[in-house]
Motif scaffolding. Sequence first.
Motif, PDB file in Angstrom:
ATOM      1  N   GLY A  36      -6.095   2.671  47.912  1.00 26.54           N
ATOM      2  CA  GLY A  36      -6.468   3.292  49.185  1.00 26.54           C
ATOM      3  C   GLY A  36      -5.774   4.624  49.378  1.00 26.54           C
ATOM      4  O   GLY A  36      -5.202   5.192  48.440  1.00 26.54           O
ATOM      5  N   ARG A  37      -5.827   5.120  50.620  1.00 25.57           N
ATOM      6  CA  ARG A  37      -5.272   6.436  50.928  1.00 25.57           C
ATOM      7  C   ARG A  37      -4.523   6.410  52.244  1.00 25.57           C
ATOM      8  O   ARG A  37      -4.882   5.672  53.165  1.00 25.57           O
ATOM      9  CB  ARG A  37      -6.386   7.481  51.051  1.00 25.57           C
ATOM     10  N   LEU A  38      -3.510   7.238  52.323  1.00 26.88           N
ATOM     11  CA  LEU A  38      -2.843   7.558  53.577  1.00 26.88           C
ATOM     12  C   LEU A  38      -3.226   8.999  53.880  1.00 26.88           C
ATOM     13  O   LEU A  38      -2.895   9.907  53.107  1.00 26.88           O
ATOM     14  CB  LEU A  38      -1.320   7.423  53.447  1.00 26.88           C
ATOM     15  N   VAL A  39      -3.950   9.189  54.975  1.00 30.96           N
ATOM     16  CA  VAL A  39      -4.422  10.519  55.338  1.00 30.96           C
ATOM     17  C   VAL A  39      -3.560  11.046  56.484  1.00 30.96           C
ATOM     18  O   VAL A  39      -3.467  10.421  57.539  1.00 30.96           O
ATOM     19  CB  VAL A  39      -5.913  10.484  55.758  1.00 30.96           C
ATOM     20  N   LEU A  40      -2.921  12.190  56.256  1.00 29.15           N
ATOM     21  CA  LEU A  40      -2.166  12.888  57.294  1.00 29.15           C
ATOM     22  C   LEU A  40      -3.013  14.085  57.671  1.00 29.15           C
ATOM     23  O   LEU A  40      -3.254  14.976  56.847  1.00 29.15           O
ATOM     24  CB  LEU A  40      -0.790  13.319  56.769  1.00 29.15           C
ATOM     25  N   GLU A  41      -3.496  14.105  58.937  1.00 31.08           N
ATOM     26  CA  GLU A  41      -4.453  15.130  59.340  1.00 31.08           C
ATOM     27  C   GLU A  41      -4.202  15.569  60.772  1.00 31.08           C
ATOM     28  O   GLU A  41      -3.585  14.847  61.559  1.00 31.08           O
ATOM     29  CB  GLU A  41      -5.882  14.608  59.191  1.00 31.08           C
ATOM     30  N   SER A  42      -4.705  16.744  61.101  1.00 35.84           N
ATOM     31  CA  SER A  42      -4.576  17.276  62.449  1.00 35.84           C
ATOM     32  C   SER A  42      -5.190  16.302  63.442  1.00 35.84           C
ATOM     33  O   SER A  42      -6.294  15.814  63.243  1.00 35.84           O
ATOM     34  CB  SER A  42      -5.278  18.638  62.529  1.00 35.84           C
ATOM     35  N   GLY A  43      -4.444  15.972  64.491  1.00 29.57           N
ATOM     36  CA  GLY A  43      -4.908  15.020  65.488  1.00 29.57           C
ATOM     37  C   GLY A  43      -4.590  13.577  65.137  1.00 29.57           C
ATOM     38  O   GLY A  43      -4.857  12.669  65.916  1.00 29.57           O
ATOM     39  N   GLY A  44      -4.016  13.360  63.959  1.00 30.70           N
ATOM     40  CA  GLY A  44      -3.686  12.009  63.505  1.00 30.70           C
ATOM     41  C   GLY A  44      -2.255  11.967  62.994  1.00 30.70           C
ATOM     42  O   GLY A  44      -1.391  12.727  63.430  1.00 30.70           O
ATOM     43  N   ASN A  45      -2.005  11.075  62.056  1.00 29.74           N
ATOM     44  CA  ASN A  45      -0.683  11.005  61.437  1.00 29.74           C
ATOM     45  C   ASN A  45      -0.400  12.325  60.728  1.00 29.74           C
ATOM     46  O   ASN A  45      -1.309  12.950  60.180  1.00 29.74           O
ATOM     47  CB  ASN A  45      -0.638   9.848  60.439  1.00 29.74           C
ATOM     48  N   HIS A  46       0.880  12.757  60.741  1.00 30.48           N
ATOM     49  CA  HIS A  46       1.209  14.060  60.178  1.00 30.48           C
ATOM     50  C   HIS A  46       2.703  14.177  59.909  1.00 30.48           C
ATOM     51  O   HIS A  46       3.479  13.308  60.293  1.00 30.48           O
ATOM     52  CB  HIS A  46       0.761  15.180  61.127  1.00 30.48           C
ATOM     53  N   LEU A  47       3.099  15.270  59.266  1.00 33.25           N
ATOM     54  CA  LEU A  47       4.505  15.606  59.058  1.00 33.25           C
ATOM     55  C   LEU A  47       4.898  16.677  60.062  1.00 33.25           C
ATOM     56  O   LEU A  47       4.104  17.563  60.368  1.00 33.25           O
ATOM     57  CB  LEU A  47       4.728  16.148  57.638  1.00 33.25           C
ATOM     58  N   MET A  48       6.124  16.602  60.578  1.00 32.77           N
ATOM     59  CA  MET A  48       6.655  17.644  61.458  1.00 32.77           C
ATOM     60  C   MET A  48       7.869  18.270  60.785  1.00 32.77           C
ATOM     61  O   MET A  48       8.817  17.575  60.416  1.00 32.77           O
ATOM     62  CB  MET A  48       7.077  17.070  62.813  1.00 32.77           C
ATOM     63  N   PHE A  49       7.822  19.588  60.617  1.00 29.15           N
ATOM     64  CA  PHE A  49       8.929  20.348  60.054  1.00 29.15           C
ATOM     65  C   PHE A  49       9.717  20.907  61.230  1.00 29.15           C
ATOM     66  O   PHE A  49       9.210  21.746  61.980  1.00 29.15           O
ATOM     67  CB  PHE A  49       8.399  21.487  59.178  1.00 29.15           C
ATOM     68  N   GLU A  50      10.940  20.427  61.403  1.00 26.84           N
ATOM     69  CA  GLU A  50      11.771  20.803  62.541  1.00 26.84           C
ATOM     70  C   GLU A  50      12.938  21.658  62.065  1.00 26.84           C
ATOM     71  O   GLU A  50      13.332  21.612  60.912  1.00 26.84           O
ATOM     72  CB  GLU A  50      12.271  19.534  63.237  1.00 26.84           C
ATOM     73  N   GLN A  51      13.501  22.424  62.981  1.00 24.88           N
ATOM     74  CA  GLN A  51      14.648  23.289  62.671  1.00 24.88           C
ATOM     75  C   GLN A  51      14.326  24.193  61.473  1.00 24.88           C
ATOM     76  O   GLN A  51      15.044  24.218  60.484  1.00 24.88           O
ATOM     77  CB  GLN A  51      15.898  22.452  62.384  1.00 24.88           C
ATOM     78  N   LEU A  52      13.198  24.926  61.596  1.00 21.38           N
ATOM     79  CA  LEU A  52      12.787  25.803  60.497  1.00 21.38           C
ATOM     80  C   LEU A  52      13.881  26.808  60.171  1.00 21.38           C
ATOM     81  O   LEU A  52      14.432  27.469  61.057  1.00 21.38           O
ATOM     82  CB  LEU A  52      11.499  26.538  60.852  1.00 21.38           C
ATOM     83  N   LYS A  53      14.186  26.936  58.889  1.00 20.38           N
ATOM     84  CA  LYS A  53      15.174  27.910  58.417  1.00 20.38           C
ATOM     85  C   LYS A  53      14.522  29.285  58.272  1.00 20.38           C
ATOM     86  O   LYS A  53      15.185  30.300  58.322  1.00 20.38           O
ATOM     87  CB  LYS A  53      15.761  27.453  57.088  1.00 20.38           C
ATOM     88  N   ARG A  54      13.215  29.275  58.076  1.00 16.58           N
ATOM     89  CA  ARG A  54      12.396  30.495  58.032  1.00 16.58           C
ATOM     90  C   ARG A  54      10.978  30.077  58.386  1.00 16.58           C
ATOM     91  O   ARG A  54      10.610  28.921  58.225  1.00 16.58           O
ATOM     92  CB  ARG A  54      12.444  31.157  56.655  1.00 16.58           C
ATOM     93  N   LYS A  55      10.213  31.013  58.897  1.00 14.31           N
ATOM     94  CA  LYS A  55       8.821  30.718  59.233  1.00 14.31           C
ATOM     95  C   LYS A  55       7.944  31.040  58.028  1.00 14.31           C
ATOM     96  O   LYS A  55       7.783  32.208  57.676  1.00 14.31           O
ATOM     97  CB  LYS A  55       8.367  31.544  60.427  1.00 14.31           C
TER      98      LYS A  55
END
Length: 162
Positions: A95-114
């Motif tokens: 199967g698949r794990l789908v990370l998508e806009s509006g659903g499950n996703h990753l959050m990158f916090e405390q960006l060291k650079r944009k």
Amino acid sequence: MRHRAAAALAVAGALVLAGCGGSGSGGGADLSVGSAYMPQPVSDLAAGFLTITNEGDAADRLTSVSSDVAGRVTVHETVDGAMREVDGLDVPAHGRLVLESGGNHLMFEQLKRKPRQGQKVSVELRFDRSGPVTVEIPVKPATYTPKAGHTTGHEAGHTTGH
């Protein structure tokens, strides 16, 4: 045939192969990552989206993520429009794990650079049973939306390790 080849080339051009191979253990998970992208961040946070495909006979679980671009990368689940941080997400066997806009996703916090459009962000995905997977995520325009039916599979990463 020509249309399929053109579509495959377009997907390959948007994603970077991070390695080849599988978990190497028969009967286990066989993970690959595709359809990865990060919209160019407009604040000190960024989101990441991708699809983890498991062609193996055993389920696995995404347990943590890290990146040199962020002080912290967290896994978020979205249920009924509400986002919350979770300690992992399941990747079902075959199967698949789908990370998508509006659903499950990753959050990158405390960006060291944009990260800027056209750059790539290196991310290490860690799992409960499989070795880590390193993915080079392309940075897209802030308003980028993937086309429906985008390909998933072996385009942008494989297990590197066990």
